[in-house]
Design an enzyme around this catalytic site. Structure first.
Site, short mmCIF file in Angstrom:
data_model
loop_
_atom_site.label_atom_id
_atom_site.label_comp_id
_atom_site.label_asym_id
_atom_site.label_seq_id
_atom_site.Cartn_x
_atom_site.Cartn_y
_atom_site.Cartn_z
N ASP A 168 -3.22 -10.85 9.14
CA ASP A 168 -2.30 -9.75 9.43
C ASP A 168 -1.47 -10.08 10.66
O ASP A 168 -0.49 -9.39 10.94
CB ASP A 168 -3.08 -8.46 9.69
N ASP A 174 -6.34 -6.50 -2.07
CA ASP A 174 -6.74 -6.31 -0.66
C ASP A 174 -8.19 -5.82 -0.57
O ASP A 174 -8.77 -5.36 -1.56
CB ASP A 174 -5.79 -5.28 -0.03
N ASP A 224 0.81 -1.21 0.00
CA ASP A 224 0.00 0.00 0.00
C ASP A 224 0.86 1.28 0.00
O ASP A 224 1.88 1.34 0.68
CB ASP A 224 -0.85 -0.05 1.29
C1 DGJ Z 1 -4.18 -4.99 5.08
C2 DGJ Z 1 -3.31 -6.13 4.67
O1 DGJ Z 1 -3.70 -7.30 5.30
C3 DGJ Z 1 -1.86 -5.78 4.96
O2 DGJ Z 1 -1.04 -6.86 4.65
C4 DGJ Z 1 -1.49 -4.57 4.16
O3 DGJ Z 1 -1.54 -4.87 2.80
C5 DGJ Z 1 -2.43 -3.43 4.48
N1 DGJ Z 1 -3.80 -3.80 4.35
C6 DGJ Z 1 -2.16 -2.24 3.61
O4 DGJ Z 1 -3.06 -1.25 3.77
#
Ligand code: DGJ
Length: 728
Positions: free
Chosen positions: A549, A479, A368
């Site tokens: 995450d 995403d 991102d």
């Molecule tokens: C959520 C994702 O799970 C992360 O790995 C990362 O890409 C962030 N978004 C970026 O905004």
């Protein structure tokens, strides 16, 4: 594999080397469920639901006596209105306001192979002889509606894939308020329910509970398959373990709102219904139209949960995941998110790339923050143009530089979202989901684009592909960082607003189909704030999913263990990250972080330029080791040996298809003084063969029956061990 209809007993028998699935037609043409389980060679017709008079159980208008009641019969696709008081698999509102329908068996056809499900992801065949499909048609004569129940049986897999079509042959429209993909009745059986629930950074926690009398609903109303409740359940005997006992899995191939309803009635009969969530759902099905449900993949195992998972893994690797990535080893990667978050530039990126190259990592993923001036999560979603000057040389040159170093280049998108602070929102405020006249709620400071709209999808597709066409890109991380509320589309009429969530998913699937067809060489990984959309629907388009995450090795034990119940290891993105961990602040050794991450598709997500020489050496060894063994680790048969949900120890192992190689991982969370000794027994080795194991030569039968001691000197918290075995 065969499907046949026995006219004498009025029974359908779907059969392959592993399973039988039996359906019967009752005297009043009700379609009943007879059996799903281990193969029955020749079904005699003897096993039929006994006629019993249950007081207060009504009898349908044409029943010959009061012994026939839909209130108790194990029905194949139960409805509403003729005496079944349990949960229905469908709920239809007819033009006259009645919800009463009377679907009776009408006809059947058997099709070689498996038809596609229009507009929806589903299991597929490459050759017609891999599967056979039975379509049973039920008709409600008065309303002129037909239900077409579809059952595909595959050669060599203990699976039945089911879905439903509603065909409206009348002159009027009908309102569909529920239409399940499958329903199954288990008469007279104690069952445990296993399901995968959780939340952000804590996805797919395995819960096992007794099925009790009453109704239990497991669902997602979030507009995604969700972190909170995965569209997978298993029904198992109370004595079933990882290695023995009956287990039935049901996995919906869908990425949006879903529901599974489990109902146990007073006679200990259990019904399980799976499909689109009926909450806030309605669909106006016009005269002559057809509604197709998503597919439910039903797997049976007579040898416990490990075997159930093996069937799902093999099935999904061979008949769900498509394209160039199918059965292909996945690259190791370095992702810059936890290394830099939004704060990166060309210099920082290239330093990470150089380190990655030295460590043997094969791909760099720019996460991102590269587009539309985005420096935090408040802006720019929807503006998919490169932020000028952020990467000084420009993305195209960056990609070239990375490729020159011999690494692949991947990039992040969040195509379904829009920031209030974006050119796209300023130009098209009505493109976000929302109810006119009401405010819109934010989630991670962003709104959801109305992907049910063709114009919205076309705009995003055009923006996205102008990047993909200009810049050589090998991998895309797709995403999706919020759930949906205020689900309202301004283009639809009031009576169609109950369709928006499903139309959104159909729009998303249409978009993805076009994208993966036009960019077959790109490897796609889906993501939704980690694993908020880890489902079979998205795996049809994107063969990998960012599992969570939460990259903490200890938390990941449970997340990956739960995920492995239904989803293949080759689909699970797993990264080594920095300590203290950014989600839990826990400090675990690099060895343990590596041992957890290499039990998925290995990646790194930390600032490689900040590592010590020793750490770099260790990572280089991990990457090298993983590359040497990744066929085994990504596509070997995965066995869960010790559950993190049951104690301090976790163990799992991978065995190659020819059983000549295996990799065993053992993890201990907390250390204990004067702890009892731990032994580990392995599985699926060749009992008469010798294996090189931990510097010794040991026969398979010894490793499986006696096992070995985990080193009692292994001390400290969060420790792990890895053992590679090879037949000598
Ligand atoms: C959520 C994702 O799970 C992360 O790995 C990362 O890409 C962030 N978004 C970026 O905004």
């Amino acid at each position: 594999m065969t499907i046949f209809f026995d006219k004498k007993t009025k029974t359908f028998h779907l059969q392959n080397a592993q399973i039988s699935y039996l359906l019967g037609i009752e005297e009043n043409n009700s379609l009943v469920h007879l059996y799903f389980g281990k193969k029955i060679k020749n079904y005699s017709g003897n096993y039929r639901y006994p006629r019993t008079d249950r007081s207060f159980s009504p009898n349908p208008p044409d029943a010959s006596d009061r012994l026939l009641s839909l209130d108790t019969l194990p029905l194949e696709f139960p409805g509403n209105g003729f005496g079944d008081f349990r949960e229905p698999a469908y709920n239809l509102k007819l033009k006259n306001g009645s919800r009463i329908t009377d679907f009776r068996y009408d006809s059947y056809k058997i099709i070689a192979g498996k038809p596609t499900l229009e507009g929806l992801p589903a299991l597929y065949v490459e050759a017609e002889n891999e599967a056979e499909t039975l379509v049973v048609t039920l008709k409600d004569t008065l309303s002129k509606l037909q239900l077409k129940l579809s059952y595909t049986i595959y050669k060599g897999f203990a699976v039945i894939a089911r879905s439903t079509q509603l065909v409206n042959d009348s002159q009027d429209s009908v309102e569909v308020n529920r239409l399940a993909s499958q329903s199954i009745d288990f008469p007279n059986r104690e069952l445990d329910l296993i399901h995968l629930n959780g939340s952000w950074a804590k996805e797919r926690q395995l819960t096992r509970e007794k099925v009790n009398t009453g109704i239990k609903v497991l669902d997602s109303k979030r507009g995604s398959s969700s972190h909170h409740q995965n569209p997978f359940v298993a029904l198992v005997d109370p004595t079933t373990t990882e290695f023995q006992g009956d287990a039935y899995g049901i996995n919906l191939v869908y990425s949006g709102n879903h529901e599974t309803v489990i109902q146990k009635d007073p006679y200990d009969q259990t019904r399980v219904i799976t499909g689109l969530n009926s909450f806030n759902f309605s669909w106006q099905l016009g005269a002559g139209e057809t509604f197709q449900t998503p597919e439910a993949v039903m797997v049976y195992s007579s040898n416990g949960l490990n075997e159930l998972s093996h069937t799902y893994h093999d099935l999904y690797n061979h008949h769900l995941i498509r394209g160039e990535a199918k059965l292909k080893e996945r690259p190791t990667l370095i992702n810059n998110w936890e290394a830099t978050y939004f704060d990166f530039n060309e210099e920082k990126v290239m330093k990470i790339v150089e380190e990655a190259k030295a460590l043997g990592i094969e791909m760099f993923v720019l996460d991102d923050g590269w587009f539309g001036g985005r420096e935090d999560d408040f802006t720019s979603l929807g503006d998919w143009t490169e932020t000028e000057g952020k990467i000084a040389c420009g993305l195209e040159n960056l990609s070239q530089k990375i490729h020159e170093k011999g690494l692949k280049f991947g990039i992040w998108f969040e195509p379904e979202m829009i920031s209030e602070d974006s050119d796209l929102f300023r130009a098209h405020p009505d493109w976000a989901l929302g109810v006119p006249g009401r405010g819109r709620s934010l989630g991670r400071n962003q709104f959801v684009l109305d992907f049910s709209r063709q114009d919205v999808r076309d705009n995003i597709y055009q923006q996205m592909t102008s990047i993909l066409d200009r810049i050589p890109i090998d991998y895309v991380k797709w995403d999706m960082n919020r759930n949906m509320i205020e689900v309202y589309s301004v283009l639809l009429d009031s009576e169609n607003q109950g369709e928006v969530s499903h139309r959104y998913m159909l729009g998303l699937y249409e978009f993805l189909e076009k994208l993966v067809t036009n960019y077959p060489e790109i490897l796609f990984e889906s993501c939704s704030g980690g694993g908020g959309r880890f489902d079979a629907g998205l795996l049809y388009y994107m063969p990998q999913t960012w599992t969570s995450d939460n990259t903490d090795a200890v938390a990941r034990l449970k997340i990956q263990y739960g995920t492995s119940l239904a989803y293949p290891i080759s689909s699970m993105g797993a990264h080594v990250s920095a300590i203290p961990n950014h989600q839990t602040e826990r400090k675990t050794s690099l060895a343990t972080r590596g041992n957890v991450a290499m039990s998925g598709v290995l990646g790194y997500e930390l600032d490689l330029t900040q590592l010590s020489t020793e750490e770099k050496k260790e990572i280089k060894e991990q990457v090298n080791f993983y590359k040497q063994h990744r066929q085994l680790l990504q596509f070997g048969t995965f066995y869960r040996l010790k559950s993190p949900f049951e104690g301090n120890d976790t163990a799992w192992m991978f065995v190659s298809k020819n059983q000549e190689e295996a990799m065993v991982f053992y993890y201990r969370v907390l250390t204990e003084a004067s702890a009892p000794l731990t032994t580990l027994k392995l599985v699926r080795l060749l009992e008469d063969e010798n294996y090189e194991f931990d510097g010794k030569m040991i026969a398979g039968d010894e490793l499986m029956n006696i096992g070995f001691y985990i080193n009692p000197e292994l001390s400290g918290d969060y420790v792990s061990q890895r053992f590679y075995l090879r037949k000598v």
